[in-house]
Motif scaffolding. Structure first.
Motif, PDB file in Angstrom:
ATOM      1  N   ARG A 101       0.844  -1.188   0.000  1.00 42.35           N
ATOM      2  CA  ARG A 101       0.000   0.000   0.000  1.00 42.35           C
ATOM      3  C   ARG A 101       0.878   1.235   0.000  1.00 42.35           C
ATOM      4  O   ARG A 101       1.843   1.340   0.746  1.00 42.35           O
ATOM      5  CB  ARG A 101      -0.889   0.000   1.244  1.00 42.35           C
ATOM      6  N   LYS A 102       0.511   2.192  -0.852  1.00 49.90           N
ATOM      7  CA  LYS A 102       1.230   3.461  -0.892  1.00 49.90           C
ATOM      8  C   LYS A 102       0.480   4.445  -0.006  1.00 49.90           C
ATOM      9  O   LYS A 102      -0.713   4.671  -0.193  1.00 49.90           O
ATOM     10  CB  LYS A 102       1.291   4.014  -2.317  1.00 49.90           C
ATOM     11  N   ALA A 103       1.177   5.038   0.943  1.00 50.27           N
ATOM     12  CA  ALA A 103       0.554   6.002   1.838  1.00 50.27           C
ATOM     13  C   ALA A 103       0.266   7.282   1.065  1.00 50.27           C
ATOM     14  O   ALA A 103       1.129   7.792   0.355  1.00 50.27           O
ATOM     15  CB  ALA A 103       1.464   6.298   3.013  1.00 50.27           C
ATOM     16  N   THR A 104      -0.951   7.782   1.180  1.00 50.03           N
ATOM     17  CA  THR A 104      -1.327   9.009   0.486  1.00 50.03           C
ATOM     18  C   THR A 104      -1.985   9.964   1.459  1.00 50.03           C
ATOM     19  O   THR A 104      -2.498   9.550   2.498  1.00 50.03           O
ATOM     20  CB  THR A 104      -2.317   8.725  -0.655  1.00 50.03           C
ATOM     21  N   LYS A 105      -1.956  11.244   1.099  1.00 50.07           N
ATOM     22  CA  LYS A 105      -2.621  12.259   1.910  1.00 50.07           C
ATOM     23  C   LYS A 105      -3.944  12.599   1.257  1.00 50.07           C
ATOM     24  O   LYS A 105      -4.063  12.551   0.031  1.00 50.07           O
ATOM     25  CB  LYS A 105      -1.770  13.533   1.971  1.00 50.07           C
ATOM     26  N   PRO A 106      -4.941  12.989   2.065  1.00 47.16           N
ATOM     27  CA  PRO A 106      -6.196  13.427   1.449  1.00 47.16           C
ATOM     28  C   PRO A 106      -5.971  14.751   0.717  1.00 47.16           C
ATOM     29  O   PRO A 106      -5.157  15.581   1.140  1.00 47.16           O
ATOM     30  CB  PRO A 106      -7.149  13.592   2.642  1.00 47.16           C
ATOM     31  N   SER A 107      -6.694  14.958  -0.379  1.00 41.94           N
ATOM     32  CA  SER A 107      -6.535  16.182  -1.160  1.00 41.94           C
ATOM     33  C   SER A 107      -7.051  17.386  -0.368  1.00 41.94           C
ATOM     34  O   SER A 107      -7.850  17.240   0.559  1.00 41.94           O
ATOM     35  CB  SER A 107      -7.292  16.059  -2.481  1.00 41.94           C
TER      36      SER A 107
END
Length: 134
Positions: A101-107
């Motif tokens: 899983r690639k950690a992402t930030k909410p837009s």
């Protein structure tokens, strides 16, 4: 991985099915017990064996033998086919590599939208209270 050679390594045993069925079930051994020794397999590589031992640990015996039962059908041959299909599916899913899983930030717009809805909800709840007349 050669599927035909993998199937040759399986061992089958026909046993009597349990449950209701009348006279037929008491005479016929239609339930199939499929056993597969993961460590003794010549088809699988050492890496594949290690992956399967880890992923299928809750389905293995103490001797690292996978046992599957099938008594879906009244036919022994049909049960054998079903058991082989289930076994192959289990091996394929066990050897499938999971994408990390690639950690992402909410837009920023998603954050703004969330805060706006929180503000709206808090305003709604504040409006329910009796007004302060002082």
């Amino acid at each position: 991985m050669n599927i035909e050679n993998l199937i040759k390594e399986l061992s089958f045993k026909a046993v009597r099915s349990s449950g209701a069925g009348g006279q037929h079930v008491n005479k016929v051994s239609s339930k199939i017990e499929l056993t597969f020794n993961i460590e003794g397999s010549g088809v699988l590589t050492e890496e594949q064996k290690a992956i399967l031992l880890k992923k299928l640990s809750n389905r293995l015996t103490k001797e690292n033998v996978l046992i599957l039962f099938c008594d879906d059908s009244r036919s022994q041959h049909k049960n054998k086919e079903i058991a082989i299909e289930r076994f192959l599916e289990l091996i394929k899913t066990g050897l499938k590599k999971v994408k990390p899983r690639k950690a992402t930030k909410p837009s920023k717009s998603a954050i703004r939208k969330r805060l706006k809805s929180k503000k709206r909800l808090s305003q709604k709840k504040a409006n329910r209270q009796k007004p302060d007349l002082e």
